[in-house]
Structure formats: structure tokens, C-alpha cells
Write a protein that holds these residues in place. Structure first.
Motif, mmCIF file in Angstrom:
data_model
loop_
_atom_site.group_PDB
_atom_site.id
_atom_site.type_symbol
_atom_site.label_atom_id
_atom_site.label_comp_id
_atom_site.label_asym_id
_atom_site.label_seq_id
_atom_site.Cartn_x
_atom_site.Cartn_y
_atom_site.Cartn_z
ATOM 1 N N SER B 168 26.374 46.084 11.276
ATOM 2 C CA SER B 168 27.298 47.163 10.944
ATOM 3 C C SER B 168 27.738 47.899 12.208
ATOM 4 O O SER B 168 26.970 48.047 13.161
ATOM 5 N N SER B 170 28.279 50.936 12.438
ATOM 6 C CA SER B 170 27.768 52.308 12.473
ATOM 7 C C SER B 170 26.712 52.495 13.566
ATOM 8 O O SER B 170 26.543 53.591 14.085
ATOM 9 N N GLU B 173 28.642 53.396 16.607
ATOM 10 C CA GLU B 173 29.240 54.727 16.485
ATOM 11 C C GLU B 173 28.186 55.799 16.728
ATOM 12 O O GLU B 173 28.411 56.767 17.455
#
Lengths: 297, 281
Positions: B168, B170, B173
Motif C-alpha cells: 500500500s 500509505s 505517505e
């Protein structure tokens, strides 16, 4: 996420360089070289003389190369049919619900992970040995005569048999993963409808394995065309008519071997191109023959 | 313990017989070779290897290791395999990561190029490589190390790429918000996350380099850089003169053991790797 251009550049550069140095440039140069008269493999471009399709006519005119191609065809066809059938048989047995499935699967695949040089030596120095080998001991047990398995008339088939033994496990794994991908309720429904095991195999398993069979044929073709190590092991010092294959012919013409008076790198390159074309053609044909419908289940 | 359903087992009997014969044959072959590696040439020829009447001949291993130079071949193969495993990771993992994460100029071409390179037969590249190597005067162990690293790059990159693609975004991020630089994010967060794939691909790279024969045969110019495959072939070729069968079988066992032991401990992972990667119908 922000795109970091410098990072992308430096992260992908080394693999790009590898690709160019190890694959793109050599393949282009080999193709080019096959149309030139090049004696030494290290000769610079300035020493190349354009030869048109001369190298190709030379190799196809050579009796040795034609013998090598014939042997390769036999390995591909006879060895391929036996290997893939045995692999399918093993895969069906192993997925039939037997105990010790993992053990049998691992044991049959095992020859693929050990050094092929060691495996070939085991076959040559033990199984096929005339004096104390397994096959001749078995023959003695049943009152038969000893056979010269490595004599020039038997050598080729002995080599193919050993090669088959070493290959079956790999194709078996491919088939097992294919069979295990078929949902169990297909077979349950067929059993309820009264279809026997054989009928289930021919009507359900085989058609659904089309894609996997296609893959296995492609891989086998690559293995048969690039056959080299086993010939080198079965006739280690001098290349023999009975076991020669195209890659050994290439090796001898480019790097020197018995009966090679002048080295010819151009002819070697032509052999490489011919073999690669064969692989591509076989691939295209199997793609057409086994047009998979991309079934979803 | 579950009750054995004899009726079901009986139906499966032909299947049992087929795989049992195959496995038995393999076992007989391996145990005979092992027995022979502890016997004298005389015992091997008279068919009395498992009686060990003259004791267990460990000296076959000593001869193979020291006199027949198997120690040198073994050390070379180990060096090539280990260096290649690390070298190829250093090149492939970063490339696989950026290829799976961003669209960029030439990215698609690089990816397709690597996929095609995976199925390019070695005979199509060997001659120009030989020519380059001779011109540049690269010799000795470093030559095979470099070639093995480059040889494994396409497969390793493509293999890892699929695994990075499943992660992912994320993670990155979060790392970005915490002020972690992009290369650091890759090294400390993303690479550890694909560790299982790294292990699998490294096992395959190790076995592939350990068992490689064609390039080794062409580029080996001295005993000191010979890996096990070519070394074993040389031992067999000189057998005519030495007649030391026990020593040869000991050499076979030494060459065979490393990948075999790896397989004993990791067969599940290896088998899953064979069919999990590129092989899909």
C-alpha cells in the motif's frame, strides 16, 4: 506521493545498464555477426566481411550440423512426449488425495535443484556403468545379459533417459499448480452426475489445463533447443556424432573442438539465430493451437 | 490419529506404486553414491560397497577436497553464488521498487526489456560478451562474479516488482509526513516489507549460480577460478589416469550437498516459488 526524478533515475540506471550490456547489445551483435564472415569471436567490426546468408548455407550444408539438428528434434519430440506424459501422470497421482503428498512432490522435484553435472555423473558412473551399474545388476538378477548402455548405439537414448529423469519434476510442479487451481466442486458435480475418474480427467482436467500445457511445451522447447550440458557430460572430451546437438556444434565451431580446423564465429552466430527462431516459431504455433479462452473460475 | 479409510487407500494403490517406484529409484541412486564415496575402487567394482569390510574410507573426502582441488572449486562457487546474490539485489531491488511505484519515461520499455531478457537463450549473448571481456582484459574470479550478477538481474527485478506492487502507498505517505527521505523510505520501510520475496528470489539465484555450467565452461581459464560444475567435469576427465572412483564419488557428494541441504530445509518455499512466479497458465 511526489515523484522524485533523481531517485527514479539512479534507482533504475544500474538495471538498465545490465540489460543493455548483457542482453540488448549482445543480441544485436550476434544477429549482425551471423551475416558476416568472422573467423575469431574477438575480431573487431573492421575485420568482418559481409557474407550475406553464406553462414546459413554453410551450417545447413554441414553434415555435422544436420546430425545435431536431427538429435535435437528427437530430444524435443520423443523426450518431450515422455517427459510431459510422466509429469502429468505424477501430477494426477499426487493430487489424487494420497498420503505423504508433500514428501512425494518434494522428492520427485529434487533432481531439478541439484547440480546437473553431479546428477549426470551419478547416471553415467552408476546407473549406466557396465561393471557395477544398477541397470546391469538388475539384468543379472533377472538372468539377462549385461548391456553396454554407454556404447555408441545406446548412448543417445541413455542420455535422453537421464535427462528425462532430471526434468519430470519441474513439469510435474507446473501441472500440479494447474490442477489445484481447478475448483473442487467441478469434480463433485461430475461425480454426482455419474462421471468416472477417467472421464473427469479427459472432460474437466485436461481442457482446463490448456494454458498450463501450453506453458510447459514452451519451456520444454527452450530446454531442448539449448540442450548442452548433458551432451558435454556424456561425451566429455571429444564430441561424438551420436550425442551432438546444435549448441555443442556452436561451441566447437566458435571456441574450438575436435575436427574443427578453422574457427568460425559467424557460423556460430548463425546457429544461435536459427535456434532462437525455432523457439519463437514453436511458441507462436503453440499459442495458436492452444488458444486459451482465459477462463475465469 | 485419524482412522484409515482402507477402501479409499486401495483405490489409490496404483498411484502409490507409481510415485513410490520413482522415489525408491532416486533413493537407491543417492544412497549408492553415498556408500561408494566411502569405499575403495576395488569394493566398488566387486559390488560390496555397503559391507565396509575395509572400514569407512573418509580419506576419499580428504583426497577429493585437497588433492583433487574440490576445496578450491567449492570456495569459488560459494564466492560466486554469495556475491551474485547480494550484487543482484543491490541492482534489482531499487529498480523493481521505482518500476512498481511510478510511471516514468522509459519505465515501460525497461520492464518489457527485462521480461524479454528472461527468455533470451544464453547462446545469443555469449559471443559478444566473450569479445567484450577479452578486449577489456577482465580476468579471474571477478569476471564470473560480474557476469552472474548481470545474468540474474532480469529475473530478480521482475520477481520483486510484483511484490512491491502489492504494498500500500500509505506506508510511503506516512514516512513522508514523518520527514523520511524517499531513498531512506525504500531502504528502511519498503525493502523489509518484501523480505519473504527477497528470501525466495535469493534462494533461486543461489541455486542457479551454484549449478551454472555453460558460462563457467567458456570463461574458466585457470584452476583458481573454476567453480564446482566445471571442476567436477575435470575430475571425471582425469579419472582415466587416476582411477580413483571413491574420490570421484566423494567429489560428487560434496558438489551435490549444498543445494540439496538448502532444499531439505526450504523445499516448501522453493516449490511455492517455482509455481508462484512467472509460471501461470
Amino acid at each position: 506521493m511526489k515523484k522524485n526524478k533523481a531517485m527514479i533515475f539512479w534507482f533504475s540506471l544500474p538495471s538498465l545498464l545490465c540489460l543493455l550490456i548483457m542482453f540488448v547489445y549482445p543480441v544485436c551483435r550476434t544477429v549482425l555477426m551471423s551475416f558476416f564472415k568472422v573467423e575469431s569471436v574477438t575480431a573487431g567490426l573492421s575485420d568482418w566481411g559481409f557474407n550475406g546468408i553464406g553462414n546459413y548455407t554453410k551450417i545447413f550444408g554441414s553434415q555435422t550440423f544436420r546430425t545435431a539438428m536431427g538429435n535435437m528434434l528427437l530430444i524435443w519430440l520423443v523426450g518431450g512426449v515422455i517427459t510431459l506424459l510422466l509429469a502429468m501422470l505424477m501430477a494426477v497421482v499426487i493430487t489424487s488425495g494420497i498420503r505423504g503428498k508433500k514428501f512425494f512432490r518434494a522428492a520427485i522435484y529434487m533432481p531439478n535443484i541439484i547440480s546437473a553435472v553431479a546428477l549426470a555423473t551419478m547416471w553415467i558412473q552408476y546407473i549406466f556403468n557396465y561393471d557395477y551399474g544398477l541397470l546391469n545388476e538388475m539384468a543379472k538378477l533377472f538372468g539377462g545379459d549385461k548391456i553396454k548402455w554407454l556404447g555408441s548405439d545406446m548412448k543417445f537414448w541413455s542420455m535422453v533417459a537421464a535427462f528425462i529423469f532430471g526434468s519430470v519434476g519441474y513439469y510435474m510442479l507446473i501441472y500440479i499448480s494447474g490442477i489445484e487451481g481447478i475448483p473442487l466442486d467441478f469434480f463433485e458435480a461430475a461425480t454426482l452426475d455419474g462421471a468416472g475418474k477417467v472421464k473427469q480427467f479427459t472432460k474437466i482436467t485436461l481442457p482446463l489445463l490448456k494454458g498450463v500445457i501450453k506453458t510447459s511445451i514452451t519451456f520444454w522447447s527452450i530446454n531442448a533447443t539449448t540442450f548442452f550440458l548433458w551432451t558435454k557430460m556424456f561425451s566429455p572430451i571429444d564430441t561424438e556424432e551420436s550425442t551432438i546437438v546444435p549448441v555443442v556444434y556452436l561451441y566447437d565451431t566458435v571456441f574450438g573442438g575436435k575436427g574443427v580446423v578453422t574457427r568460425d564465429a559467424g557460423a556460430g552466430a548463425a546457429v544461435g539465430v536459427v535456434l532462437t527462431l525455432i523457439i519463437i516459431i514453436v511458441y507462436e504455433i503453440t499459442e495458436k493451437l492452444f488458444k486459451s479462452d482465459d477462463l475465469e473460475y | 490419529m485419524k482412522n484409515i479409510n482402507w477402501k479409499k487407500e486401495l483405490k489409490l494403490l496404483p498411484g502409490y506404486i507409481i510415485v513410490a517406484i520413482w522415489v525408491l529409484f532416486t533413493a537407491v541412486m543417492l544412497s549408492w553414491i553415498l556408500g561408494a564415496s566411502f569405499s575403495t575402487s576395488k569394493e566398488i567394482f566387486s559390488g560390496s560397497i555397503f559391507k565396509f569390510e575395509t572400514g569407512i574410507h573418509w580419506e576419499n573426502y580428504v583426497t577429493a577436497w585437497q588433492v583433487q582441488n574440490v576445496s578450491v572449486f567449492f570456495g569459488n562457487s560459494l564466492l560466486y553464488s554469495v556475491v551474485a546474490c547480494f550484487g543482484v539485489l543491490a541492482i534489482s531491488a531499487p529498480a523493481a521498487y521505482v518500476l512498481s511505484r511510478w510511471k516514468f519515461t522509459g519505465g515501460r520499455t525497461l520492464r518489457i526489456g527485462l521480461v524479454i531478457a528472461m527468455s533470451v537463450p544464453i547462446i545469443m549473448v555469449i559471443m559478444p560478451i566473450y569479445s567484450i571481456v577479452v578486449r577489456l582484459g577482465i580476468k579471474g574470479r571477478v569476471l564470473l562474479m560480474l557476469l552472474y550478477i548481470m545474468m540474474r538481474v532480469p529475473y530478480t527485478t521482475i520477481y520483486l516488482l510484483d511484490f512491491f506492487a502489492t504494498l500500500s502507498k500509505s506506508y510511503e505517505e506516512a514516512a513522508y509526513l514523518d520527514g523520511c527521505s524517499a531513498p531512506n523510505t525504500f531502504l528502511r520501510i519498503m525493502l523489509p516489507l518484501v523480505q519473504p520475496a527477497v528470501v525466495t528470489v535469493t534462494i533461486f539465484n543461489f541455486m542457479s549460480v551454484w549449478n551454472e555450467f555453460f558460462m563457467a565452461l567458456i570463461f574458466t581459464s585457470s584452476e583458481s577460478m573454476t567453480p564446482v560444475g566445471v571442476g567436477l567435469l575435470n575430475i571425471i576427465n582425469s579419472m582415466k589416469y587416476t582411477g580413483n572412483y571413491g574420490g570421484m564419488f566423494a567429489a560428487v557428494i560434496i558438489v551435490f550437498l549444498p543445494t540439496f541441504l538448502l532444499y531439505i530445509f526450504m523445499s516448501e518455499k522453493i516449490i511455492a516459488g517455482v509455481t508462484g512466479g512467472g509460471v501461470k497458465g
